[in-house]
Design a protein around this motif. Structure first.
Motif, short mmCIF file in Angstrom:
data_model
loop_
_atom_site.label_atom_id
_atom_site.label_comp_id
_atom_site.label_asym_id
_atom_site.label_seq_id
_atom_site.Cartn_x
_atom_site.Cartn_y
_atom_site.Cartn_z
N THR A 4 0.98 -0.76 -0.45
CA THR A 4 -0.23 -0.19 0.06
C THR A 4 1.09 1.42 -0.17
OG1 THR A 4 -2.12 -1.33 1.45
CG2 THR A 4 -1.80 0.84 1.06
N VAL A 5 0.14 2.31 -0.61
CA VAL A 5 1.09 3.78 -0.58
C VAL A 5 0.11 4.67 -0.35
CG1 VAL A 5 2.90 3.16 -2.28
CG2 VAL A 5 0.76 3.99 -3.61
N PHE A 6 1.09 5.97 -0.89
CA PHE A 6 -0.46 7.07 -0.10
C PHE A 6 0.23 8.62 -1.07
CE2 PHE A 6 0.53 4.24 3.60
CZ PHE A 6 -1.47 4.02 3.81
N LEU A 7 -0.92 8.39 -1.59
CA LEU A 7 -0.30 9.46 -2.84
C LEU A 7 -1.29 11.36 -2.59
CD1 LEU A 7 0.79 10.49 -5.65
CD2 LEU A 7 -1.60 9.43 -6.84
N ASP A 8 -0.52 12.14 -2.41
CA ASP A 8 -1.49 13.62 -2.04
C ASP A 8 -1.11 13.86 -4.00
OD1 ASP A 8 -1.90 16.25 -2.60
OD2 ASP A 8 -0.76 16.47 -0.98
N ILE A 53 -3.64 2.25 -4.14
CA ILE A 53 -3.56 3.19 -3.49
C ILE A 53 -4.38 4.39 -3.34
CG2 ILE A 53 -2.31 5.37 -4.89
CD1 ILE A 53 -1.54 3.23 -6.93
N TYR A 54 -4.22 5.06 -1.51
CA TYR A 54 -4.63 5.40 -1.13
C TYR A 54 -4.59 6.87 -1.37
CZ TYR A 54 -6.88 2.42 2.13
OH TYR A 54 -7.36 1.21 2.28
N ILE A 55 -5.70 7.82 -1.91
CA ILE A 55 -5.77 9.12 -2.17
C ILE A 55 -5.77 10.36 -1.22
CG2 ILE A 55 -6.58 11.38 -4.12
CD1 ILE A 55 -4.93 9.02 -5.37
N THR A 56 -4.66 11.03 -0.28
CA THR A 56 -4.89 11.87 0.77
C THR A 56 -5.82 12.89 0.14
OG1 THR A 56 -2.59 12.65 0.55
CG2 THR A 56 -3.11 10.51 1.82
N ALA A 57 -5.09 13.15 -0.66
CA ALA A 57 -5.51 14.77 -1.05
C ALA A 57 -6.02 14.94 -2.49
CB ALA A 57 -4.76 15.90 -0.23
N GLY A 58 -6.67 15.93 -2.85
CA GLY A 58 -6.31 15.58 -4.59
C GLY A 58 -7.94 15.52 -5.62
N ALA A 59 -8.03 14.23 -4.88
CA ALA A 59 -9.31 13.84 -5.31
C ALA A 59 -9.97 13.91 -7.14
CB ALA A 59 -11.15 14.31 -4.98
N PRO A 60 -8.74 13.53 -7.65
CA PRO A 60 -8.56 13.71 -9.45
C PRO A 60 -9.96 13.27 -9.53
CG PRO A 60 -7.48 11.92 -8.85
CD PRO A 60 -7.73 12.03 -7.38
N TRP A 61 -10.69 11.73 -9.13
CA TRP A 61 -12.47 11.84 -10.21
C TRP A 61 -13.21 13.05 -9.85
CZ3 TRP A 61 -9.85 9.30 -6.00
CH2 TRP A 61 -9.68 9.60 -4.42
#
Length: 741
Positions: free
Chosen positions: A214-218, A257-265
């Motif tokens: 698991t990784v975390f992506l801003d 992949i957890y998106i922590t900020a940015g909500a690309p969707w």
């Protein structure tokens, strides 16, 4: 290419055109023949429905259709229990019926038993079972399986889900569009409501879950936290394919992949009519190297999970579509990052895992808090005693009844004239880790049906005992004359709200409610309500959730203390976020037990036939995104009786909660202990009022915490959105002045 080659290619292209034309004609002829055979099959299926003993599964197998397709052709063959079908049919009927129908002649009613007003409150409703002391401290949306309503609400379910605007409380149930709830049938059909599903039991697993890389992506800053490193990645246009390319290049083997900020969707959401359409379009953005992963075998899933704010994208390499899957998920499933950087979010996950491992040797963080909560619970199933073999799953009919009649949290905005147009203040109280207080007792085993006559034959002490036990009651309710406070019991209505809480003196309605709520209506300190018992289900009192709840409360308390005492600000923030994640594990894990009818979503290439009975969510130039109700599955962990009982207890505590020291009651809290006309809003596990209350706060689960204070005068909010804006202002003001707790 020279001229000769060019001419040769043109000649070859003409030949290919001729072949394609011939093939198209052959396909058209074949399609015509297929349509003819399909129509013939439909006529035969409809004809078979005329046989008294016809069954949809047998016809489906013989015809090559699904059971759903057979039922659509011949509705008489629908095997869905009446209790599941009734709410939908009733909703449609209520919507179509003219208002004048409310004045139709009354229908003959079944015999009922009027429950006497109870003069002795039931202490066991709020009294937790003896447990090891806890240190004092402050629909996943289950991807393809369960629609949950999380606390912010949902939301469930829900993760956080949006709540529809709340209109003014209706002056009568009739004006709101009453919704008739299913009842317990008589005769052989009723026996299925006192039964369990054969061969379906919740058993302790004999394996250990495997952790995923698991990784975390801003996604806003392009910062990726992987193991103990932080690297900057170029996400291009932030499409799923570009995110996967960038992350897998920096961290090969990543599975989640957890998106922590940015909500690309949400990129380009203004181009779509709804946020859900925008999310669906983003999830299905074409990529040369990635395709939608559908899994295989028992793990087969229907592509992505489309949700406005917490979507799940599942992708596999085009070169190996049946190989490994990489998920893109939202950190918001677990907690609101609230501006925390990607390193802090990753550290919060580490602290969460460490806290759970202190109470579960084999704890593994799965994709969602719902999955994690259910897995952790399964590892507390007893190995000795009556339930060592597992907890039986109720019959599908009874699960359908509980789904239709066991609502979740109370959400109600109370409007003038019941409250002032100008509020002197807006004061918010929130029950800390609320559901954790109501896990010490739950219904187990096969329920016993209590008829109206059987209830009437009981002594008052016996009636009090069964109401205080794990039970679910079908009752006719009358609000007493002179009542000037909030409503106590939910009344079913059509529309998005589903439930309202009548409080007009003399208002009468029929509903289902848990024993905790019915008992409160009969024994509250203001005035007893008139309750006519039409029937009910009485379960055995058990403790299937007690150990699970104790361990989660201990993990929550450890993290909450760390969030207050650690010397490093980042560590304190990470510990606080981890404590919120524990709350999500409990909240969504409990929602997972409700096992509502599955909402399955998926995608189909444009031009191909869609699965039967789907609702189209959106489409682009490549695929159509859809969803459909898939009914109840044979889920060994389906226990809506547990969720319904906890939700009922929590709704009752929102009205009346007792503070105890040993067996002694040392204080009260809840809406009924505030002055009439001061309650403005109910929100699942919180209340907003026009003045502060003297309710003690000890930092224990269930305690009322002062969460916001907005100094008045305040214009009364007329919608859910307006209230939420005022709530935010109140929290900010309280943070500035400091909470007097």
């Amino acid at each position: 290419m020279d001229r000769k080659s060019y001419t040769a290619e043109l000649a070859g292209l003409r030949e290919l055109r001729t072949e394609i034309t011939a093939a198209e004609k052959a396909v058209a002829a074949a399609q015509k023949e297929l349509d003819k055979l399909t129509a013939q099959r439909a006529r035969r299926v409809a004809g078979l429905a005329g046989y008294e003993g016809a069954q949809a599964p047998a016809i489906a197998k013989a015809s090559g259709l699904s059971v759903g397709d057979v039922v659509r052709i011949a509705p008489l063959l629908d095997p869905t229990p009446a209790a599941v079908r009734a709410p939908k049919a009733d909703d449609q009927a209520a919507a179509a019926a003219p208002v004048e129908a409310a004045n139709a002649a009354p229908v003959a009613e079944p015999a009922v038993a009027v429950a006497p007003a109870l003069t002795c409150p039931a202490p066991v409703i709020e009294q937790p079972a003896p447990a090891a002391p806890v240190t004092k401290a402050p629909t996943e949306v289950e991807d393809q399986a369960v629609a949950e309503q999380p606390a912010p609400a949902a939301a469930p379910v829900v993760p956080a889900a949006s709540v529809a605007p709340v209109a003014a409380a209706p002056r009568s149930v009739v004006e709101a569009g009453p919704r008739e709830l299913p009842t317990l049938p008589e005769g052989p059909a009723g026996a299925r409501f006192e039964a369990v599903t054969t061969g379906l039991v919740s058993k302790r697993p004999n394996f250990t879950q495997q952790a995923r890389s698991t990784v975390f992506l801003d996604a806003a800053a392009g910062m990726l936290a992987v193991r103990d490193q932080v690297v900057r990645v170029d996400l291009g246009a932030r499409t799923p394919g570009e995110i996967l390319d960038a992350v897998l290049h920096a961290a090969p083997g990543t599975e989640r992949i957890y998106i922590t900020a940015g909500a690309p969707w949400h990129d380009g959401a203004e181009r779509y009519s709804t946020l859900k359409d925008a999310v669906a379009a983003w999830l299905n953005t074409p990529s040369e190297r990635w395709t939608t992963a559908v899994g295989s075998g028992r793990d087969k899933l229907a592509g992505h999970f489309v949700h406005q704010r917490q979507p799940v994208g599942r992708y596999a390499p085009v070169s190996a579509p049946d190989g490994g899957t990489t998920e893109i998920r939202s950190m918001g499933e677990w907690f609101d990052p609230d501006g925390a950087d990607v390193v802090t979010c990753r550290h919060a996950f580490t602290l969460l895992w460490q806290a759970l491992r202190r109470h579960w040797d084999d704890a593994v963080l799965m994709g969602s808090p719902s999955q994690t909560g259910r897995d952790l619970w399964s590892r507390t199933i007893p190995t000795t005693g009556k339930w060592a073999g597992g907890y039986p799953v109720l019959s599908e009919e009874l699960r359908g009844l509980l789904h239709a009649t066991g609502g979740q949290g109370r959400t109600e905005l109370i409007l003038p004239p019941r409250v002032p147009e100008q509020l002197p203040a807006l004061v918010e109280y929130d029950r800390t880790f609320a559901y954790a207080k109501h896990l010490w007792k739950s219904p187990v085993g096969t329920p016993r049906r209590i008829t109206a006559s059987a209830f009437a034959a009981m002594t008052e002490a016996e009636q009090t005992k069964v109401l205080m036990s794990c039970s679910h009651w079908n009752v006719r309710v009358t609000v007493p004359a002179g009542w000037n406070h909030v409503g106590l019991l939910p009344a079913p209505v059509t529309g998005d709200r589903a439930w309202i809480y009548p409080c007009e003196p003399g208002a009468t309605f029929t509903t289902w409610a848990g024993g905790a709520e019915v008992h409160l209506a009969l024994s509250n300190h203001i005035a007893p309500w008139r309750i006519e018992v039409l029937g009910g289900l009485l379960f055995e009192d058990g403790k299937p959730l007690d150990e699970w709840g104790k361990r989660l409360k201990a993990a929550w308390a450890d993290l909450t203390n760390l969030s207050k005492l650690h010397g490093d600000e980042r560590q304190r923030q990470a510990a606080y976020l981890a404590s919120r994640a524990v709350r999500s594990v409990l909240l969504f894990g409990l929602g997972g037990f409700a096992q509502r009818p599955r909402l399955v979503s998926g995608t189909t290439p444009l031009g191909e036939a869609l699965p039967a009975g789907v609702e189209i969510l959106g489409q682009d130039g490549e695929v159509v995104t859809w969803q459909r109700q898939a009914g109840f599955s044979r889920d060994p962990y389906a226990h809506p009786e547990w969720a319904a009982y906890v939700w009922s207890g929590a709704r009752a505590a929102l009205l009346d909660m007792k503070y105890r020291q040993g067996k002694e009651v040392i204080g009260y809290a809840g809406a009924l202990h505030a002055k009439p006309g001061t309650v403005v809003y109910f929100g699942t596990d919180g209340i907003a009022l026009t003045e502060r209350q003297p309710w003690p706060y000890r930092g224990e689960p269930g305690d009322y915490l002062l969460k916001g204070h907005l100094t008045g005068p305040v214009e009364h909010p007329t919608s859910q959105e307006q209230y939420l804006k005022l709530r935010g202002l109140g929290r900010a003001e309280l943070a500035q002045m400091g909470a007097d707790q």
